[in-house]
Design a protein around this motif. Structure first.
Motif, PDB file in Angstrom:
ATOM      1  N   SER A1054       0.820  -1.211   0.000  1.00  0.00           N
ATOM      2  CA  SER A1054       0.000   0.000   0.000  1.00  0.00           C
ATOM      3  C   SER A1054       0.852   1.258   0.000  1.00  0.00           C
ATOM      4  O   SER A1054       0.469   2.278  -0.593  1.00  0.00           O
ATOM      5  CB  SER A1054      -0.943  -0.002   1.202  1.00  0.00           C
ATOM      6  OG  SER A1054      -0.214  -0.009   2.410  1.00  0.00           O
ATOM      7  N   PHE A1055       2.029   1.228   0.670  1.00  0.00           N
ATOM      8  CA  PHE A1055       2.904   2.394   0.670  1.00  0.00           C
ATOM      9  C   PHE A1055       3.422   2.673  -0.742  1.00  0.00           C
ATOM     10  O   PHE A1055       3.439   3.820  -1.201  1.00  0.00           O
ATOM     11  CB  PHE A1055       4.077   2.181   1.626  1.00  0.00           C
ATOM     12  CG  PHE A1055       3.732   2.444   3.073  1.00  0.00           C
ATOM     13  CD1 PHE A1055       3.844   3.722   3.602  1.00  0.00           C
ATOM     14  CD2 PHE A1055       3.293   1.427   3.903  1.00  0.00           C
ATOM     15  CE1 PHE A1055       3.527   3.976   4.917  1.00  0.00           C
ATOM     16  CE2 PHE A1055       2.970   1.671   5.214  1.00  0.00           C
ATOM     17  CZ  PHE A1055       3.087   2.954   5.729  1.00  0.00           C
ATOM     18  N   TYR A1056       3.863   1.632  -1.400  1.00  0.00           N
ATOM     19  CA  TYR A1056       4.370   1.808  -2.762  1.00  0.00           C
ATOM     20  C   TYR A1056       3.246   2.245  -3.701  1.00  0.00           C
ATOM     21  O   TYR A1056       3.464   3.082  -4.599  1.00  0.00           O
ATOM     22  CB  TYR A1056       5.004   0.508  -3.246  1.00  0.00           C
ATOM     23  CG  TYR A1056       6.243   0.123  -2.455  1.00  0.00           C
ATOM     24  CD1 TYR A1056       7.480   0.679  -2.761  1.00  0.00           C
ATOM     25  CD2 TYR A1056       6.172  -0.772  -1.387  1.00  0.00           C
ATOM     26  CE1 TYR A1056       8.617   0.341  -2.033  1.00  0.00           C
ATOM     27  CE2 TYR A1056       7.294  -1.109  -0.667  1.00  0.00           C
ATOM     28  CZ  TYR A1056       8.513  -0.558  -0.989  1.00  0.00           C
ATOM     29  OH  TYR A1056       9.639  -0.892  -0.288  1.00  0.00           O
ATOM     30  N   GLU A1081      13.662  -4.880  -4.289  1.00  0.00           N
ATOM     31  CA  GLU A1081      14.764  -4.828  -3.314  1.00  0.00           C
ATOM     32  C   GLU A1081      14.258  -5.054  -1.893  1.00  0.00           C
ATOM     33  O   GLU A1081      14.945  -5.658  -1.069  1.00  0.00           O
ATOM     34  CB  GLU A1081      15.464  -3.475  -3.402  1.00  0.00           C
ATOM     35  CG  GLU A1081      16.238  -3.269  -4.698  1.00  0.00           C
ATOM     36  CD  GLU A1081      16.816  -1.865  -4.778  1.00  0.00           C
ATOM     37  OE1 GLU A1081      16.626  -1.101  -3.805  1.00  0.00           O
ATOM     38  OE2 GLU A1081      17.461  -1.540  -5.793  1.00  0.00           O
ATOM     39  N   ALA A1082      13.092  -4.533  -1.612  1.00  0.00           N
ATOM     40  CA  ALA A1082      12.533  -4.683  -0.260  1.00  0.00           C
ATOM     41  C   ALA A1082      11.854  -6.022  -0.060  1.00  0.00           C
ATOM     42  O   ALA A1082      11.353  -6.306   1.034  1.00  0.00           O
ATOM     43  CB  ALA A1082      11.546  -3.555   0.018  1.00  0.00           C
ATOM     44  N   GLY A1083      11.818  -6.850  -1.104  1.00  0.00           N
ATOM     45  CA  GLY A1083      11.193  -8.163  -0.971  1.00  0.00           C
ATOM     46  C   GLY A1083       9.690  -8.129  -1.070  1.00  0.00           C
ATOM     47  O   GLY A1083       9.026  -9.082  -0.648  1.00  0.00           O
ATOM     48  N   VAL A1084       9.156  -7.039  -1.622  1.00  0.00           N
ATOM     49  CA  VAL A1084       7.708  -6.924  -1.799  1.00  0.00           C
ATOM     50  C   VAL A1084       7.384  -7.242  -3.253  1.00  0.00           C
ATOM     51  O   VAL A1084       7.849  -6.546  -4.169  1.00  0.00           O
ATOM     52  CB  VAL A1084       7.204  -5.508  -1.431  1.00  0.00           C
ATOM     53  CG1 VAL A1084       5.701  -5.414  -1.630  1.00  0.00           C
ATOM     54  CG2 VAL A1084       7.582  -5.168   0.002  1.00  0.00           C
ATOM     55  N   GLU A1085       6.645  -8.299  -3.462  1.00  0.00           N
ATOM     56  CA  GLU A1085       6.332  -8.733  -4.823  1.00  0.00           C
ATOM     57  C   GLU A1085       5.230  -7.851  -5.411  1.00  0.00           C
ATOM     58  O   GLU A1085       4.160  -7.718  -4.837  1.00  0.00           O
ATOM     59  CB  GLU A1085       5.868 -10.192  -4.808  1.00  0.00           C
ATOM     60  CG  GLU A1085       5.695 -10.797  -6.188  1.00  0.00           C
ATOM     61  CD  GLU A1085       7.018 -10.979  -6.911  1.00  0.00           C
ATOM     62  OE1 GLU A1085       7.010 -11.022  -8.140  1.00  0.00           O
ATOM     63  OE2 GLU A1085       8.067 -11.083  -6.213  1.00  0.00           O
ATOM     64  N   PRO A1086       5.493  -7.209  -6.564  1.00  0.00           N
ATOM     65  CA  PRO A1086       4.435  -6.393  -7.183  1.00  0.00           C
ATOM     66  C   PRO A1086       3.237  -7.260  -7.551  1.00  0.00           C
ATOM     67  O   PRO A1086       3.374  -8.379  -8.045  1.00  0.00           O
ATOM     68  CB  PRO A1086       5.119  -5.826  -8.431  1.00  0.00           C
ATOM     69  CG  PRO A1086       6.584  -5.916  -8.145  1.00  0.00           C
ATOM     70  CD  PRO A1086       6.755  -7.141  -7.310  1.00  0.00           C
ATOM     71  N   SER A1087       2.082  -6.750  -7.320  1.00  0.00           N
ATOM     72  CA  SER A1087       0.858  -7.472  -7.627  1.00  0.00           C
ATOM     73  C   SER A1087       0.211  -6.874  -8.877  1.00  0.00           C
ATOM     74  O   SER A1087       0.701  -5.912  -9.474  1.00  0.00           O
ATOM     75  CB  SER A1087      -0.105  -7.399  -6.449  1.00  0.00           C
ATOM     76  OG  SER A1087      -0.494  -6.063  -6.218  1.00  0.00           O
TER      77      SER A1087
END
Length: 1483
Positions: A1054-1056, A1081-1087
């Protein structure tokens, strides 16, 4: 001479030659037996500084009396051996002065001791060295004559009154006397009065005819020594020693003086002086030296043998007197081992023991509680050639009396009487003392009375024993009476007597009486001994008479005594309590220098006295001097530091010790770990603990493990506690009951009740009994929290088998376990068991039942259970009612919660702070503003002040309803109440500022929050970032986002996504694209939602082809795509005007197997509503029709009533779908109808949406007496439909009201009243590039409405109700507000989107002209200008501009003129003041 000189005791011994007594007994005379030496020992200490002591005459010192059956006779009157029986020198160490009493050695068997004189020597049978073995008749006659002369002169001198002098008798020369005669006169007079004897000696020294001789000097010194006049004896010896010959008798006499007081060092000095002057010591000298050494202190191991060997090394052979002296000393100290060594040496050197030797051995056996050996030796006396005397019988009697053997004591007493001895004073004293020890004080008193009736005069020992015995059992009044009888009988109390009475007073807590007794003792001339000083010092300390205690302590030290360790401990504790640091330092110095204590012992005493600072200093010195570290002392010091919070000092001490006492590394490590735990430095303690493993040191200290586990528990480091416990068990360190309890609690907190259960069982298996049942309750409750009610049930079953009755807390815990899982029926079964078998249920039991229903969601049954319980005579407690109220509050059931609340008040239960908190929280969640404000008022009236949690709830309430003014007021109240805002307060306020589009104030508040060490929540950051983006504060948004990333905060998608929207709205599409790499890089997979946002960003920037590329990339990932990414690309092309490509993408989506859904429909309908012409709109809608969705094109082109039903059915299908599908669809559809002038169709679609709750029911609230409207989140067309309907409703109401005013029977019933002002909420957000605020203002301004922007809040339009009614009544724009469909579709779109404003196409030129040239103008002015033709409007605008400029110039001129006039006025005033100050200059 290598004799030991470390002891300081006092024992007196006088040797004398021996002679035979009869053919029946070869008895060698001796100075003492065991008891007699004890008696003589105490004699000097008793008679210190006394002149006239009351001595009793012990006739049994005479041989004829001691052995009556031998029929011995004498040719001269038997000499009287005078002695008293005081207590012995106290032991060097006493355990407690409070319980100090008479030493048993003092009163066991006091016996006579012969004085060292020629007569006694002759009586005892030893031949005098001054006489021949045979005497002629002349010699016998002369001997008889000198005795008569000496006796005559002695009687004359002793018969003098106190005011008469010896010179009055001696100057008369009544008889002719020789120097030898005078010597006997001095000796005989000295037996009664040492003062008179010294007076005779001084008279002789003044006579010119007399020449001092050694015999006279030795005699005087002996007399002064017996009188304990050491100082006088030293003076006479020092004065006369140079003028007399160096005879051994003089030195022996002076040595005897010192020996009486145990002055061993002085005796040694005299012995060395003798040798220096060429006078060789004899056996008497060595016997005196030995006597002094034995009196100087306790016997060291093998001391007796060492002394005997020292005599032999001097060329002399120890005689029986030497041996008797040693054995008597062993008797005094009850030292059987040393006595046996001396006796064995006696036998090895063929020294014949005498009766006194055997008496001393019997006394040793008796004192060592070996009455059997004493009796055996007694029976062997006759076989050894001796007959027991009275001393023998008394010694044997004492042996059995010491053991309390009354029967045997009676037998010995009867045998004594049978043998002709009778019960003497010593016998009575021994038996009285025995009765006193056995607590038979009445028998002791009876024996005392019988003793007086039988003609025996109780001596000082008798009285002392009675006083001591009575004082021990708190019969202090009887003890005082005995003391009175003693004084009435003329018996002078001794030191021991006074000490016994003082001890009694001390035990009874009578400080004043004890102090008076101590003063009386001093006034009587008796110097206090160690015991007396110790008792009085202890009394002063116990009664906090610190000044008196210090004074007495100094006197005690000056007299050569020092307190024992416990008394030092007591004194130091008192001084420490009163913080007398200087006095403590002096006492410590005395302990070191005067008492010779080692530093370790001093440190230990200081620790026990709780003087930990001084103890630490002494401990440092001790360690520095190489002493071993004492574990208990160290731990006590550290514990003191810990309890007083001085942890740094404790750690410094440990560091010092680790550096200087490396041999105690293990102890120091344990102590360091323990101390680190106490100072809550757990990490350091665990590191030190791990180092012990690294260096191979494995401790078995229970204290260390307990400290670690306790500290881990307090800091919730449960994993480390578990590891420490495992290590403890691995090294077989038995856990204590405390450790078991801690570990059970820890495993319960960790959520491992099975492990806790196992540990509890293991503890019980090892015999550990838990003091309470709380750990069982914890296990059951943990099972309950984890929904493991089956195991909780099994655990209770095992407890039920082990215990006779199960505690009520166990049953309640099981009910709570069932309740946690909602098992009401099982909880009710336990409740019924308690009702049937006991213990009876409590409030907790009832609350458990209710909780079970609550957890199971059966709130409706709560009232049924309550009724059942009331029928069972249970009174429903306040906690139960609160539990129900909390349950309904959690469920959001305001009606039931209010019903219970009012019921509680009606029943007399006054609301509590918690209740107010719950009710206000419930009302706040339900947005019941009036109820909240009423509850707060009620609360304040009841005397409660709202706490921070209540204010926080109100902050959230007002923030939620966007009443930001009230939110600020609540915050001001928080500050006025002096409450410190917490995280919730700051987070709510920041969110409020964000929603009010004031992110700058939110950022400043966040900085203030950080100053208080409070960190905002992530949601707060997200709100700030979003608000900053909406206000185009891109830098602040980026700073916040980068700050979160730099701190390592874990950010979700949600931040991104928020940042992507910000970059999209600001046109920074490259940065939006970079966010994808940041996410990876932060390990958050784009949905897909992320990609959708990226594509929307490209679409907003007019780059639909870039959005198309993203879609292509998504297709290559083989993901199951939905219509969302396609809708993003299609919407981008449609917004860019590329309708053909958009339709082409629609066809591609269909080919790929995806059917268009609400997203695609909404995109095409919205594009059609914004198209320029009708033909374009029809093309777009026909594309939808080709995909199977023809409802929009039919609504646009057909006029069928069936369309209403179809729209209704379509909306029913869209309502359950997420992403606001129905809402967006309706907005687009209404925009389409409005744009192409199908206003009636738009109206009924709008009202259908309200009916189906797609739009809020309170879009406009005319019927609620509010008249306000809220059009936020509506599209432009929907807002215009709503505005028209709202104005129509208000017009109908106001006209009806106006008409009723003109009727006499006017009635307002059925017509809502208007408020003073009407508010229209437009909001500030944009919806699909449309600003609702701008759109509605343009419409209202065109109509010339009285609505104006709110001055305090953005997104609000406000009109005065009266002006609004007049405008609705008179304005031509309001004559016909009915919404109608155009008969045919227009060729062009009637609406146009310009700068976010969705306005009528015909108004666009005027709107641009007015806003660009004049800016924001008032609504009526805007309407007037908009209606004018272009040329006239241009002239009017120009005129307005010129008029404004002229007005501005005029205002400037007026300002300058006003300023000039003000300066003139000031000048006039200045001149006037100047003239008035100088009146003489006026002409």
């Amino acid at each position: 001479m290598a004799l030991t000189s470390s002891c300081r005791g006092v024992v007196t011994f006088y040797p004398s030659p021996s002679t035979k007594i009869s053919k029946h007994s070869s008895i060698s005379p001796h100075p003492t037996c065991s008891s007699s030496s004890s008696t003589s020992t105490t004699e000097q200490s008793t008679n210190n500084n006394t002149t006239n002591t009351h001595n009793f005459s012990y006739s049994r010192a005479s041989p004829s009396v001691r052995w009556p059956h031998l029929k011995l006779h004498q040719n001269y009157p038997p000499p009287q051996t005078h002695f008293t029986h005081p207590p012995p020198t106290p032991p060097t160490t006493t355990t407690s002065v409070k319980n100090e009493s008479l030493d048993e050695n003092a009163v066991k068997d006091a016996r006579g001791v012969t004085h060292d004189n020629d007569e006694s020597r002759e009586v005892l049978g030893r031949v005098s060295r001054t006489r021949g073995k045979k005497m002629t008749k002349l010699a016998l006659k002369r001997a008889k004559d000198w005795r008569e002369r000496v006796k005559f002169l002695t009687d004359r001198i002793l018969g003098l009154r106190e005011d008469q002098f010896v010179a009055d008798v001696l100057d008369e020369r009544p008889v002719q006397m020789t120097p030898t005669d005078y010597c006997f006169v001095v000796k005989w007079v000295g037996k009664e009065s040492w003062n008179r004897a010294l007076e005779v000696y001084e008279w002789l020294n003044l006579c010119h005819w007399y020449s001092p001789n050694a015999r006279m000097l030795a005699t005087v010194l002996s007399i002064l020594g017996r009188a304990n006049q050491e100082s006088l004896a030293v003076e006479i010896f020092t004065r006369a020693e140079p003028s007399v010959e160096n005879t051994v008798q003089v030195y022996n006499a002076m040595m005897g003086v010192y020996a009486r007081n145990g002055r061993f060092s002085k005796v040694q000095e005299l012995l060395d002086l003798m040798r220096k002057k060429g006078c060789e010591p004899d056996l008497v000298s060595f016997n005196t030296l030995i006597n002094a050494r034995l009196k100087a202190g306790a016997m060291a191991p093998n001391l007796g043998i060492e002394l005997l060997n020292e005599v032999r090394r001097s060329g002399l052979r120890p005689d029986i007197i030497t041996y008797n002296t040693l054995i008597s000393a062993c008797s005094r100290e009850s030292n059987l081992e040393e006595a046996m060594k001396v006796y064995k040496d006696l036998e090895q050197h063929n020294c014949q023991p005498d009766l006194w030797t055997y008496n001393a051995m019997i006394s040793v056996y008796g004192r060592c509680r070996l009455s059997g050996e004493a009796e055996q030796l007694f029976k062997e006396l006759e076989s050894k050639g001796f007959f027991p005397d009275a001393v023998t019988y008394n010694s044997l009697l004492y042996a059995f009396a010491r053991e309390g053997n009354v029967k045997k004591v009676k037998e010995i007493s009867e045998e004594m009487v049978k043998m002709g001895f009778g019960k003497d004073e010593m016998t009575h004293n021994t038996i009285i003392h025995m009765y006193g020890k056995k607590g038979q004080h009445e028998l002791a008193l009876q024996l005392y009375r019988d003793m007086k009736l039988s003609g025996r005069n109780p001596d000082v020992v008798t009285y002392t024993v009675l006083i001591d015995s009575l004082g021990k059992v708190d019969r202090i009044s009887d003890a005082a009476n005995v003391m009175s009888e003693m004084l009435d009988a003329g018996v002078k109390p001794t030191l021991r007597t006074y000490s016994a009475l003082i001890c009694g007073y001390a035990k009874a807590g009578k400080r004043v009486e004890a102090e008076e007794t101590f003063s009386s003792m001093r006034r009587s001339g008796i110097r206090p001994d160690h015991l007396a000083y110790s008792v009085m010092l202890d009394i002063f300390l116990r009664f906090n008479e610190t000044k008196k205690a210090i004074v007495l302590y100094r006197e005690m030290v000056r007299d050569g005594f020092s307190p024992d360790h416990p008394l030092y401990e007591t004194m130091l504790r008192v001084l420490g309590r009163e913080n007398k640091v200087e006095d403590i330092g002096k006492v410590v110095k005395d302990m070191k220098e005067l008492c010779g204590m080692n530093l370790q012992a001093i440190s230990s005493i200081l620790v026990k006295a709780e003087c930990y600072d001084h103890a630490a200093e002494v401990l440092r010195s001790a360690i520095h001097d190489g002493c071993e570290l004492d574990r208990e002392n160290l731990l006590s010091i550290l514990s003191s530091y810990s309890l007083s919070g001085r942890h740094s000092e404790a750690l410094e001490l440990l560091e010092f010790l680790k550096e200087h006492a490396s041999e105690s590394n293990s102890l120091l490590t344990e102590a360091l770990i323990t101390m680190l735990c106490k100072v809550n430095r757990l990490d350091a303690a665990l590191e030190e603990y791990s180092n012990t493993w690294r260096f191979g040191f494995f401790s078995k200290s229970k204290t260390m493990y307990e400290s670690l586990i306790h500290s881990c528990e307090e800091n919730e480091r449960f994993a480390e506690a578990s590891q420490v416990f495992s290590d403890m068990r691995f090294y077989n360190v038995g856990p204590s009951e405390y450790v078991y309890r801690c570990m059970v609690l820890i495993y319960c907190k960790m959520g491992f009740p099975e492990t806790a259960h196992f540990i509890a069982d293991q503890a019980e298996y090892k015999g550990v009994v838990f003091a309470d049942i709380s750990i069982y309750v914890d296990i059951i409750e943990t099972y309950g929290r984890l929904k493991l009610w089956q195991k909780a049930e099994s655990f209770v079953g095992s407890l039920k088998q082990r215990c006779v009755t199960v505690d009520r807390k166990i049953w309640n815990a099981l009910i709570q376990a069932y309740a946690a899982s909602g098992c009401y029926e099982r909880a009710r079964a336990v409740f019924n068991t308690m009702m049937r078998d006991g213990p009876s249920p409590t409030v907790d039991s009832i609350n458990g039942l209710l909780q079970a229903l609550i957890v199971d969601g059966r709130l409706d049954e709560l009232y049924v259970v309550i009724q059942e319980l009331q029928d069972m005579d249970f009174k429903i407690s306040k906690s139960s009612i609160l539990l129900m109220l909390d349950a309904f509050a959690q469920a959001g059931n305001i009606f039931e919660a209010k019903k219970i609340y009012h019921g509680m008040k009606a029943a007399g239960y006054l609301p509590t702070m918690h209740l107010y908190r719950v009710m206000i929280g419930l009302f706040c969640k339900g947005k019941r503003v009036r109820d909240v404000e009423a509850m707060v008022s009620e609360m304040e009236e009841a005397g409660f002040k709202p706490d921070l949690s209540i204010w926080n709830s109100m902050l959230k309430l007002y923030t939620g309803i966007e009443d930001y003014k009230s939110t600020v007021i609540v915050y001001q109240k928080i500050q006025e109440a002096g409450l410190q805002p917490d995280e919730d307060t700051f987070n709510t306020l920041i969110i409020m500022y964000c929603r009010d589009r004031r992110p700058e104030e939110g950022l400043s508040l966040m900085h203030e929050m950080r100053k208080l060490s409070l960190e905002p929540k992530l949601d707060t950051y997200k709100s700030l970032i979003s608000a900053a983006g909406k206000q185009q504060l891109l830098e602040q948004a980026e700073e916040l986002f980068e700050e979160l990333r730099s701190k390592g905060r874990k950010l979700d998608r949600s931040f991104y996504h928020t940042m992507m929207k910000i970059y999209r709205d600001s046109g920074n599409h490259s940065k939006a694209e970079k966010l994808l790499s940041m996410m990876e890089e932060a390990g958050v997979e784009p949905s897909l939602a992320t990609m959708h946002l990226l594509m929307v960003s490209y679409g907003s920037s007019g780059q639909p082809h870039e959005a198309d590329k993203v879609l292509s990339n998504l297709k290559e990932t083989s993901l199951n795509l939905s219509t969302l990414p396609y809708s993003s690309v299609i919407d981008a092309y449609l917004k860019n005007g590329d309708y053909n490509i958009g339709i082409q993408k629609l066809m591609e989506m269909q080919k790929e197997g995806l059917e268009p859904d609400h997203r695609i429909w909404t995109c095409f309908i919205r594009a059609a509503s914004l198209s320029q012409s009708t033909s374009e709109a029809i093309i777009l809608l026909n594309a939808l029709r080709d995909t199977g969705f023809d409802l929009p094109i039919r609504l646009l082109t057909e006029r069928s009533e069936s369309l209403v039903a179809e729209v209704d059915l379509c909306l029913e299908k869209l309502i359950p779908i997420e992403d606001n599908a129905a809402f967006n669809f309706v907005n687009a559809l209404v925009d389409l109808m409005w744009a192409f002038e199908l206003r009636a169709t738009a109206s009924w679609i709008f009202q259908l949406a309200i009916k189906k709750s797609i739009y809020c029911h309170d879009v406009f609230r005319v019927a609620d007496k509010d008249w306000g409207a809220d059009f936020r989140k509506l599209s432009g067309g929907s807002a215009l439909v709503g505005l028209t309907l709202w104005l129509d409703h208000m017009q109908a109401s106001s006209l009806s009201k106006f008409q009723t005013f003109n009727r006499q029977d006017a009635s307002l019933e059925g017509y809502p009243e208007s408020p003073k002002s009407v508010v229209l909420i437009t909001g500030t957000a944009e919806y699909n590039r449309v600003s609702l605020n701008s759109t509605l203002k343009a419409c209202l301004w065109e109509m010339g409405s009285p609505f104006l922007p709110c001055k305090t809040r953005s997104g609000l339009l406000v009109a005065k109700a009266h002006s609004l009614r007049m405008w609705l009544k008179d304005s031509p724009f309001c004559l016909d507000l009915e919404l109608k469909d155009a008969p045919s579709l227009p060729e062009l779109n009637s609406m146009q989107l310009i700068d976010g404003c969705f306005i009528r196409r015909g108004l666009v030129p005027a709107f641009k002209d007015i806003t660009e040239r004049l800016g924001v103008v008032r609504p009526k002015k805007f309407a007037r200008l908009a209606l004018l033709p272009a040329e006239k409007r241009d002239k009017a605008i120009q005129a307005d501009i010129e008029g404004g400029n002229e007005k501005l110039e005029k205002m400037k001129r007026q300002f300058k003129l006003r300023r000039r006039n003000t300066q003139k006025l000031r000048t006039k005033r200045y001149v006037r003041r100047a003239v008035m100050s100088k009146p003489g200059r006026i002409r």
